[in-house]
Scaffold this motif. Structure first.
Motif, PDB file in Angstrom:
ATOM      1  N   SER A 104     -35.506  51.731  70.959  1.00 46.33           N
ATOM      2  CA  SER A 104     -35.962  51.243  72.258  1.00 46.33           C
ATOM      3  C   SER A 104     -36.989  50.143  72.009  1.00 46.33           C
ATOM      4  CB  SER A 104     -36.553  52.359  73.122  1.00 46.33           C
ATOM      5  OG  SER A 104     -37.733  52.868  72.560  1.00 46.33           O
ATOM      6  N   VAL A 105     -37.085  49.233  72.989  1.00 49.22           N
ATOM      7  CA  VAL A 105     -38.010  48.112  72.887  1.00 49.22           C
ATOM      8  C   VAL A 105     -38.816  48.056  74.173  1.00 49.22           C
ATOM      9  CG1 VAL A 105     -38.218  45.611  72.599  1.00 49.22           C
ATOM     10  CG2 VAL A 105     -36.365  46.838  71.446  1.00 49.22           C
ATOM     11  N   GLU A 106     -40.145  48.015  74.058  1.00 45.97           N
ATOM     12  CA  GLU A 106     -41.018  47.906  75.235  1.00 45.97           C
ATOM     13  C   GLU A 106     -40.799  46.564  75.922  1.00 45.97           C
ATOM     14  OE1 GLU A 106     -43.298  50.038  76.573  1.00 45.97           O
ATOM     15  OE2 GLU A 106     -42.871  51.599  75.087  1.00 45.97           O
ATOM     16  N   ILE A 107     -40.732  46.605  77.263  1.00 42.66           N
ATOM     17  CA  ILE A 107     -40.556  45.358  78.019  1.00 42.66           C
ATOM     18  C   ILE A 107     -41.646  45.170  79.081  1.00 42.66           C
ATOM     19  CG2 ILE A 107     -38.110  45.140  77.538  1.00 42.66           C
ATOM     20  CD1 ILE A 107     -37.576  46.264  80.358  1.00 42.66           C
ATOM     21  N   HIS A 108     -42.649  46.010  79.112  1.00 38.71           N
ATOM     22  CA  HIS A 108     -43.878  45.823  79.886  1.00 38.71           C
ATOM     23  C   HIS A 108     -43.736  45.919  81.397  1.00 38.71           C
ATOM     24  CE1 HIS A 108     -45.391  44.705  76.004  1.00 38.71           C
ATOM     25  NE2 HIS A 108     -44.560  43.684  75.948  1.00 38.71           N
ATOM     26  N   SER A 109     -42.539  46.113  81.931  1.00 39.31           N
ATOM     27  CA  SER A 109     -42.366  46.303  83.371  1.00 39.31           C
ATOM     28  C   SER A 109     -41.003  46.930  83.612  1.00 39.31           C
ATOM     29  CB  SER A 109     -42.476  44.965  84.119  1.00 39.31           C
ATOM     30  OG  SER A 109     -41.382  44.119  83.819  1.00 39.31           O
ATOM     31  N   PRO A 110     -40.838  47.554  84.769  1.00 43.63           N
ATOM     32  CA  PRO A 110     -39.515  48.102  85.073  1.00 43.63           C
ATOM     33  C   PRO A 110     -38.501  46.994  85.310  1.00 43.63           C
ATOM     34  CG  PRO A 110     -41.057  48.507  86.883  1.00 43.63           C
ATOM     35  CD  PRO A 110     -41.805  47.794  85.824  1.00 43.63           C
ATOM     36  N   THR A 111     -37.244  47.361  85.229  1.00 40.13           N
ATOM     37  CA  THR A 111     -36.171  46.447  85.589  1.00 40.13           C
ATOM     38  C   THR A 111     -34.943  47.257  85.964  1.00 40.13           C
ATOM     39  OG1 THR A 111     -34.886  44.503  84.969  1.00 40.13           O
ATOM     40  CG2 THR A 111     -35.293  46.104  83.230  1.00 40.13           C
ATOM     41  N   GLY A 112     -34.155  46.699  86.837  1.00 46.20           N
ATOM     42  CA  GLY A 112     -32.909  47.329  87.230  1.00 46.20           C
ATOM     43  C   GLY A 112     -31.723  46.440  86.938  1.00 46.20           C
ATOM     44  N   VAL A 113     -31.944  45.366  86.181  1.00 49.46           N
ATOM     45  CA  VAL A 113     -30.874  44.398  85.941  1.00 49.46           C
ATOM     46  C   VAL A 113     -30.033  44.793  84.732  1.00 49.46           C
ATOM     47  CG1 VAL A 113     -32.176  42.508  86.985  1.00 49.46           C
ATOM     48  CG2 VAL A 113     -32.282  42.846  84.535  1.00 49.46           C
ATOM     49  N   THR A 114     -28.795  44.356  84.758  1.00 51.08           N
ATOM     50  CA  THR A 114     -27.860  44.623  83.680  1.00 51.08           C
ATOM     51  C   THR A 114     -28.069  43.607  82.561  1.00 51.08           C
ATOM     52  OG1 THR A 114     -26.269  45.551  85.226  1.00 51.08           O
ATOM     53  CG2 THR A 114     -25.407  44.767  83.104  1.00 51.08           C
ATOM     54  N   PRO A 115     -28.307  44.075  81.330  1.00 49.14           N
ATOM     55  CA  PRO A 115     -28.503  43.149  80.217  1.00 49.14           C
ATOM     56  C   PRO A 115     -27.220  42.398  79.859  1.00 49.14           C
ATOM     57  CG  PRO A 115     -29.199  45.384  79.642  1.00 49.14           C
ATOM     58  CD  PRO A 115     -28.466  45.464  80.929  1.00 49.14           C
ATOM     59  N   VAL A 136     -25.383  40.340  76.644  1.00 50.77           N
ATOM     60  CA  VAL A 136     -25.453  40.315  75.184  1.00 50.77           C
ATOM     61  C   VAL A 136     -24.594  39.170  74.667  1.00 50.77           C
ATOM     62  CG1 VAL A 136     -24.976  41.582  73.051  1.00 50.77           C
ATOM     63  CG2 VAL A 136     -25.837  42.806  75.042  1.00 50.77           C
ATOM     64  N   GLU A 137     -25.189  38.409  73.752  1.00 49.32           N
ATOM     65  CA  GLU A 137     -24.472  37.351  73.035  1.00 49.32           C
ATOM     66  C   GLU A 137     -24.901  37.445  71.585  1.00 49.32           C
ATOM     67  OE1 GLU A 137     -22.154  34.215  71.902  1.00 49.32           O
ATOM     68  OE2 GLU A 137     -22.108  35.189  73.850  1.00 49.32           O
ATOM     69  N   GLY A 138     -23.968  37.726  70.704  1.00 50.64           N
ATOM     70  CA  GLY A 138     -24.301  37.862  69.288  1.00 50.64           C
ATOM     71  C   GLY A 138     -25.275  39.006  69.064  1.00 50.64           C
ATOM     72  N   ASP A 139     -26.383  38.701  68.398  1.00 44.62           N
ATOM     73  CA  ASP A 139     -27.387  39.727  68.081  1.00 44.62           C
ATOM     74  C   ASP A 139     -28.465  39.851  69.155  1.00 44.62           C
ATOM     75  OD1 ASP A 139     -26.022  40.071  65.711  1.00 44.62           O
ATOM     76  OD2 ASP A 139     -27.483  38.986  64.490  1.00 44.62           O
ATOM     77  N   PHE A 140     -28.315  39.156  70.282  1.00 44.14           N
ATOM     78  CA  PHE A 140     -29.387  39.128  71.275  1.00 44.14           C
ATOM     79  C   PHE A 140     -28.984  39.721  72.619  1.00 44.14           C
ATOM     80  CE2 PHE A 140     -30.860  36.279  68.100  1.00 44.14           C
ATOM     81  CZ  PHE A 140     -32.240  36.432  68.115  1.00 44.14           C
ATOM     82  N   VAL A 141     -29.946  40.426  73.212  1.00 46.31           N
ATOM     83  CA  VAL A 141     -29.830  40.982  74.560  1.00 46.31           C
ATOM     84  C   VAL A 141     -30.757  40.161  75.442  1.00 46.31           C
ATOM     85  CG1 VAL A 141     -30.201  43.040  75.984  1.00 46.31           C
ATOM     86  CG2 VAL A 141     -29.456  43.293  73.623  1.00 46.31           C
ATOM     87  N   TYR A 142     -30.269  39.777  76.635  1.00 47.43           N
ATOM     88  CA  TYR A 142     -31.035  38.938  77.557  1.00 47.43           C
ATOM     89  C   TYR A 142     -31.097  39.594  78.935  1.00 47.43           C
ATOM     90  CZ  TYR A 142     -29.786  35.465  74.017  1.00 47.43           C
ATOM     91  OH  TYR A 142     -29.594  34.789  72.826  1.00 47.43           O
ATOM     92  N   PHE A 143     -32.297  39.593  79.536  1.00 48.62           N
ATOM     93  CA  PHE A 143     -32.465  40.112  80.899  1.00 48.62           C
ATOM     94  C   PHE A 143     -33.878  39.804  81.366  1.00 48.62           C
ATOM     95  CE2 PHE A 143     -33.636  43.355  77.925  1.00 48.62           C
ATOM     96  CZ  PHE A 143     -34.821  43.857  78.433  1.00 48.62           C
ATOM     97  N   GLY A 144     -34.092  39.944  82.645  1.00 46.45           N
ATOM     98  CA  GLY A 144     -35.414  39.749  83.231  1.00 46.45           C
ATOM     99  C   GLY A 144     -36.017  41.066  83.674  1.00 46.45           C
ATOM    100  N   GLY A 145     -37.347  41.081  83.770  1.00 45.32           N
ATOM    101  CA  GLY A 145     -38.061  42.265  84.237  1.00 45.32           C
ATOM    102  C   GLY A 145     -38.803  41.983  85.528  1.00 45.32           C
ATOM    103  N   GLU A 146     -39.237  43.021  86.191  1.00 44.63           N
ATOM    104  CA  GLU A 146     -39.954  42.873  87.456  1.00 44.63           C
ATOM    105  C   GLU A 146     -41.341  42.266  87.284  1.00 44.63           C
ATOM    106  OE1 GLU A 146     -39.825  46.528  89.696  1.00 44.63           O
ATOM    107  OE2 GLU A 146     -37.638  46.633  89.507  1.00 44.63           O
ATOM    108  N   ARG A 153     -30.288  44.103  66.849  1.00 43.57           N
ATOM    109  CA  ARG A 153     -30.098  44.658  65.507  1.00 43.57           C
ATOM    110  C   ARG A 153     -31.435  45.026  64.868  1.00 43.57           C
ATOM    111  NH1 ARG A 153     -24.788  44.495  64.127  1.00 43.57           N
ATOM    112  NH2 ARG A 153     -23.538  42.844  65.050  1.00 43.57           N
ATOM    113  N   GLU A 154     -32.498  44.280  65.214  1.00 44.10           N
ATOM    114  CA  GLU A 154     -33.836  44.562  64.697  1.00 44.10           C
ATOM    115  C   GLU A 154     -34.671  45.387  65.679  1.00 44.10           C
ATOM    116  OE1 GLU A 154     -35.676  40.849  63.701  1.00 44.10           O
ATOM    117  OE2 GLU A 154     -34.082  40.304  62.283  1.00 44.10           O
ATOM    118  N   ALA A 155     -34.160  45.580  66.921  1.00 42.45           N
ATOM    119  CA  ALA A 155     -34.888  46.271  67.992  1.00 42.45           C
ATOM    120  C   ALA A 155     -36.275  45.653  68.168  1.00 42.45           C
ATOM    121  CB  ALA A 155     -34.967  47.765  67.723  1.00 42.45           C
ATOM    122  N   LYS A 156     -36.283  44.317  68.333  1.00 42.81           N
ATOM    123  CA  LYS A 156     -37.535  43.575  68.388  1.00 42.81           C
ATOM    124  C   LYS A 156     -37.397  42.404  69.363  1.00 42.81           C
ATOM    125  CE  LYS A 156     -39.626  40.781  65.029  1.00 42.81           C
ATOM    126  NZ  LYS A 156     -39.870  40.485  63.632  1.00 42.81           N
TER     127      LYS A 156
END
Length: 175
Positions: A135-146, A148-158, A168-171
């Motif tokens: 798991s990776v801390e993201i500092h705020s809640p979110t309800g958006v669907t991540p 993924v492209e390659g090794d990266f996950v992209y999304f926004g938070g509230e 892959r590095e969970a970072k």
């Protein structure tokens, strides 16, 4: 109301109604339509005629659309659980609990699910057994669907931040 339309004519083929209705979008696979409702029930209907195939009761509203892994269907719920169900019967295969609601659709890559939760974390879940991989801390809640492209996950938070996380590095690579 869930409507099935003939794509050539736009005419209604069938409809299904629940007491409070649906927030989630339907997903279709193997001749079935999968959808969750505001009452916290996940459904499978026949895509051909709308006949109910099975129902599964979660403990809270299902805003998540369904996604698939192998012969299973995945739903997130506001009861803070990701459910993995057998797509042909609706029987629970496993569940994964977080600390707050799951409103996003689980993103599936390889044998992992990515869930951005209202608990302020991106969860990486092994789909073979429903266990946490990271798991990776993201500092705020979110309800958006991540996404993924390659090794990266992209999304926004509230909290107003947009994340690029190396899964892959969970970072967090950047915000």
């Amino acid at each position: 109301v869930l409507y099935a339309l003939d794509l050539a004519t736009g005419k209604e083929k069938w409809r299904q109604t629940t007491e409070l209705g649906f927030n989630a979008s339907p997903a279709v696979r193997d001749g079935r339509v999968f959808i969750g409702d505001i009452d916290g029930k996940a459904y499978a209907f026949s895509a051909a005629d709308g006949a109910p195939q099975w129902t599964f009761a979660a403990d809270a509203e299902i805003d998540s659309s369904a996604n698939f892994f192998g012969e299973n269907v995945l739903f997130g719920s506001q009861d803070a659980k990701l459910y993995c169900l057998a797509s042909d019967s609706g029987e629970k295969v496993w569940e994964f609990q977080i600390q707050d609601q799951i409103r996003c659709t689980p993103t599936v890559v390889e044998n992992r699910a990515f869930v951005a939760g209202c608990d302020g974390k991106l969860h990486i879940i092994g789909l073979d057994d429903g266990k946490a991989l990271a798991s990776v801390e993201i500092h705020s809640p979110t309800g958006v669907t991540p996404a993924v492209e390659g090794d990266f996950v992209y999304f926004g938070g509230e909290g107003g931040e947009f994340y690029g996380i190396n899964w892959r590095e969970a970072k967090t690579a950047w915000t």
